[in-house]
Write an enzyme that holds these catalytic residues in place. Structure first.
Site, PDB file in Angstrom:
ATOM      1  N   GLY A 131       0.829  -1.198   0.000  1.00  0.00           N
ATOM      2  CA  GLY A 131       0.000   0.000   0.000  1.00  0.00           C
ATOM      3  C   GLY A 131       0.867   1.253   0.000  1.00  0.00           C
ATOM      4  O   GLY A 131       2.049   1.215   0.358  1.00  0.00           O
ATOM      5  N   CYS A 132       0.278   2.373  -0.392  1.00  0.00           N
ATOM      6  CA  CYS A 132       1.069   3.595  -0.499  1.00  0.00           C
ATOM      7  C   CYS A 132       1.554   4.039   0.877  1.00  0.00           C
ATOM      8  O   CYS A 132       2.738   4.355   1.059  1.00  0.00           O
ATOM      9  CB  CYS A 132       0.268   4.689  -1.187  1.00  0.00           C
ATOM     10  SG  CYS A 132      -1.403   4.925  -0.577  1.00  0.00           S
ATOM     11  N   TYR A 133       0.652   4.075   1.858  1.00  0.00           N
ATOM     12  CA  TYR A 133       1.081   4.481   3.198  1.00  0.00           C
ATOM     13  C   TYR A 133       2.147   3.531   3.727  1.00  0.00           C
ATOM     14  O   TYR A 133       3.125   3.939   4.349  1.00  0.00           O
ATOM     15  CB  TYR A 133      -0.101   4.515   4.165  1.00  0.00           C
ATOM     16  CG  TYR A 133      -0.977   5.736   4.032  1.00  0.00           C
ATOM     17  CD1 TYR A 133      -0.463   7.010   4.260  1.00  0.00           C
ATOM     18  CD2 TYR A 133      -2.328   5.624   3.703  1.00  0.00           C
ATOM     19  CE1 TYR A 133      -1.269   8.139   4.153  1.00  0.00           C
ATOM     20  CE2 TYR A 133      -3.137   6.746   3.594  1.00  0.00           C
ATOM     21  CZ  TYR A 133      -2.610   8.002   3.821  1.00  0.00           C
ATOM     22  OH  TYR A 133      -3.411   9.109   3.716  1.00  0.00           O
TER      23      TYR A 133
END
Lengths: 345, 345, 345, 345
Positions: free
Chosen positions: C148-150
């Site tokens: 995921g980006c986070y």
């Protein structure tokens, strides 16, 4: 104090009416309707107004609305108002409709841009609410067709000059630009931040439905039938509208003539600010206010006039002008509820 | 009606004071000073206020200012006020200073973050103008050190909880974010639109000068010496500030305790809006207003509290709180001049 | 040259894969699927690529896809991939899944944040595609759970420091901020330009589903079970993500130790750029690129470390890292297709 | 491989040249000059290119520059190039000048908009670098006057139609809009984010210096002396330019005629994308690319043509077209260094 109802209070124009009317010294907000949010507190939909607006949204109910409101603002999409307004007017209510339904004198013009009109008989009764131009009729009206945002921004600079015969109406071109709030609160890829950031674009270039409205009013000015070239564009921002208008001048009209005509027409109007020849206008200067700022440049050798005007599309282009119409209808101070000082930035 | 002077009226905080005070029912704007624009109409610098503010900018002149103003707002960069204020106070004027010069009790703390202080004797006389916390002292003050924007946004949620002994102050972390208007109107690549568009960044990560101000006030709350971890960030927008604050809780403090403490402290404060546990805040909800919205989440298993607060850095974080301070000093309605309804969008 | 298929090519991550893979020297784009736009030319959906991408969107068809593609990127919402991937893997295809479906080792962790998992047996086979950390396993994998980006933005700075035992994991706090493209192309008031302009806000403060993913990976680093405090915020812009991470240090860790650990871990990684102590990072510096820029500040007296990292959430946070994973799996140059020079502004 | 020098590499056009040329397969970047940053690494000024551009900025030195560069791009403000270019050309270097200094054939036209010209004899030697129109001359030129951004955006759609005699040139109006990067990197309140956010405005309405450039080129098309009405506007964004152009048609010109003329002129040009009648263009579609997208609407009853065109002002409007000119001069692939796929959002 009069009681006011807003039908369609949770769209952007409706919410802007709430903002303006909540601060109006002569009115009490008494009814807010919303199809989508009936039963919910208004402040739950617009948390910026938390603690400031203590009304719940209601479903539309003509009887209840008429019991509790003296004047009714309709902030609904086109087509719905013509179903509701006849009953309200019949009950003696004053109605200010922000949709296109009661802007036209000629039903055919309306129908060319929208859909069949089911309350045609009211069109002769309704008054086009361009306050600075039709103020006298507005004062005695009980049904107002509040102008479209593009129409307001373009007609205010043009109307007096066309009426004065200074302009060759066959040359009229309006290149207009609007912030995204003009598209309303409904969802669309067009207003998705990722699509609109760093985007500037013309749209509806084959024909925007505000054009017949402008053609009808400009033709009424008496300088010939108007068939405006009108190209709207979308600006990557929320509020604000600018129109740059190009017009061929009748022979020998000077910059001084233009300035004089605008000044005579608008010199006493609290919401029109006229700029000297050659000075540009800026949407940021009218943000959150009911002002229309107008500037111009005259290209002498070509006999061409360039008019520039700016408004906040949600205020002078919608809800502010609607409140101004109410002020005229009730004999309130014209600036009541509309005198907030602008943000510096 | 009292007469008001604004020193430094053409910076963003000064212009925001003009906006707020021009709409204040108890005051008359009488003097606007500006080094850069002396002699020019204020509306030439801020054309958004064209026709609304009819004063010219003047050079600073203490005698003339004192003749024509009862209360004086200083909206100058740090260091200048300490040169001017002693004379104004000596002449019996009330002064509200928006710089850091009169925010500190301890000159050493001031000097660690700024420069040598040349009016130290006034520090014991000045009151820190965090209205909801030090209101009683503000009411009788004649010199106010108006809090910094970050300090306002961070101290309001924290102060009562620290004072109540609920927080282990050694754990305090404030991750704060500000719109670009906090950097003021002076020119810098940092606020060039091409550099800030699609940019989000921490800055001054090695030490921001608002930190000693917060440390001093939080230490005053009596739960031990505070040495806050404070990281500010720049948001690609104009107005608005958010702080997310992380704090270790003293044993057994519950979400209900937090809510109760905030409610007892702020339940009657017109400009504090408390959110229920778990609900997020948004800078858009306070834009253009004097509100501070406060929310929180308690992570029970870790004994960690997350506070979130938002203000408009130019209003509650500067000019609005300054007006609120004046209201308290003069016994005006606390919300006078500050009650505008927020924009819906 | 290998043939590549993209399933879900018209979402933002899918379209970004199209952009990157169309410029990749070792691949041919052969299949683009889209539920919504099957049958339409891709360039009709993304007119910016007019004349550059000459493929039509197709409905998903496993057999046809496997016939024409060697490696398949899944850019679908969570839940859909676990229905499709087993068949693709069974047919010997390499699969890089951008959803959360194959990121977890522990099905229970997945199910706590998402929904029941219907392809649990593949979880032990899939590799978590954080390239700079798990590169060795990625090289031999045939199924990648792309982070995921986070998770990417937070794990890259943290993982080596946690693994090296420098950090007290019970103190970990990540304050993260994302541009709106992270919310995808589907319509929502949250990403309506009028709602997000001049808005900065925390969201999902009670629990974001990227948290269990980060907890699992950080726990794997071996310094104890991690239960991260994670607060995401929304930035009013399209692309870019920043995380400011707060961590208590194990005794006696110095800034030089931190710098050395990061440098040893990432010194040869082409997409990690390390900043000297005290220098801030900026999302603008990584826009459109696969870089992760990492900076830090150590507060010695408190024994607290502040890490700052930035990525482009659509590139290193999604599609760029997916391409990097493919490069590792096929032994291509790690930067192939990812070496574009950044925009200056 | 040829060696390339950029004079003025740290302004926005210069830095964009760095970005494009660093990815160009036929060139080596060998010299970057900057008055302001001489001696500093280029990546310190543009940290987005950290690790990608490993050159230091140098002071301008003609001899050293000529030793190390075969072709020289001048990205300086107007007036400076005419002092430097004569020496470079005399030394046999090819020069592409992005300023206005070598765009004009008629020195008087230049001097009316700028200042006295001190290298007039070179004007007959320089070629106006509008690639799609003057490609044949460009191929053999050694000095290019690279067109202005507004000129590029307006001339590309207009030139072939004027040349074909389809347009009454006395009616020409160009309403153009530019992102703020066109104003460059120098500091000004105009580009301060707080002033430009939510602002749209016309500027230089009394005469912009790109107008004489357009008048000269359009007059050269042979349909009469052109005196364009040209009103530029500023868009609150960084990159992108749109022009909506209004023109009266010669009798009986049809939409099919317009389409055919544009198609014949540009059908084989890799950077011109023609849209069907009635379809709008969008600056977002050309962002970061060398494309010019052109659309049109013909209002038959009025005999009026509306042309719409968009470019990225920093690419096709400046640095991209400069690289395209180099490609033509050296016989490289026309798209070399300019073929990056556009961002989807």
């Amino acid at each position: 104090m009069i009681n006011v109802g807003i039908v369609g209070a949770t769209g952007y124009a409706g919410a802007e009416l709430v903002r303006l009317l909540a601060g109006h010294p002569e009115v009490t907000l008494s009814v807010l309707t919303s199809r989508q949010y009936a039963g919910q507190p208004f402040e739950a939909i617009y948390p910026s107004m938390k603690g400031q607006i203590n009304l719940d949204c209601e479903a539309y109910d003509a009887a209840g609305l008429c019991d509790r409101a003296d004047v009714i603002f309709m902030a609904l999409p086109h087509k719905l108002p013509m179903a509701f307004v006849p009953e309200l007017v019949a009950k003696g209510k004053k109605v200010i409709d922000l949709s296109a339904d009661f802007r036209f004198s000629d039903p055919a013009a309306y129908e060319s841009a929208y859909q069949p009109h089911t309350a045609k008989d009211l069109l002769s009764r309704s008054v086009y609410g361009l306050c600075e131009v039709f103020g006298d009729q507005i004062k005695t009206a009980d049904l107002i067709g509040n102008p479209g945002c593009y129409a307001t921004c373009i007609l205010l600079p043009l109307y007096p000059l066309v009426k004065a015969g200074m302009i060759d109406v066959s040359t009229l071109i309006a290149d207009a630009k609007s912030g995204a709030s003009g598209a309303g609160r409904s969802l669309s890829l067009v207003t998705h931040i990722c699509e609109i950031t760093e985007s500037f674009k013309p749209y509806k270039v084959g024909g925007h439905r505000h054009k017949p409205e402008m053609d009808e009013i400009l033709t009424r000015a008496g300088a010939g039938t108007v068939d405006l070239t009108f190209i709207p564009h979308l600006i990557p921002m929320s509020r604000g509208m600018e129109a740059t208008i190009y017009a061929g001048l009748r022979k020998d009209v000077t910059a001084a003539d233009i300035a004089a005509c605008l000044s005579e027409s608008y010199g006493k109007c609290p919401f029109i600010r006229l700029y000297d020849h050659g000075l540009p206008v800026d949407t940021a200067n009218v943000r959150g206010t009911n002002f229309c700022d107008i500037g111009f440049v005259l290209e002498k050798t070509k006999g061409r006039l360039v008019l520039m005007s700016v408004i906040d599309n949600l205020v002078k282009g919608a809800s502010g002008q609607a409140v101004q119409n109410m002020n005229l209808m009730y004999g309130f101070e014209e600036t009541a509820g509309l005198s907030a000082i602008s943000f510096p930035v």
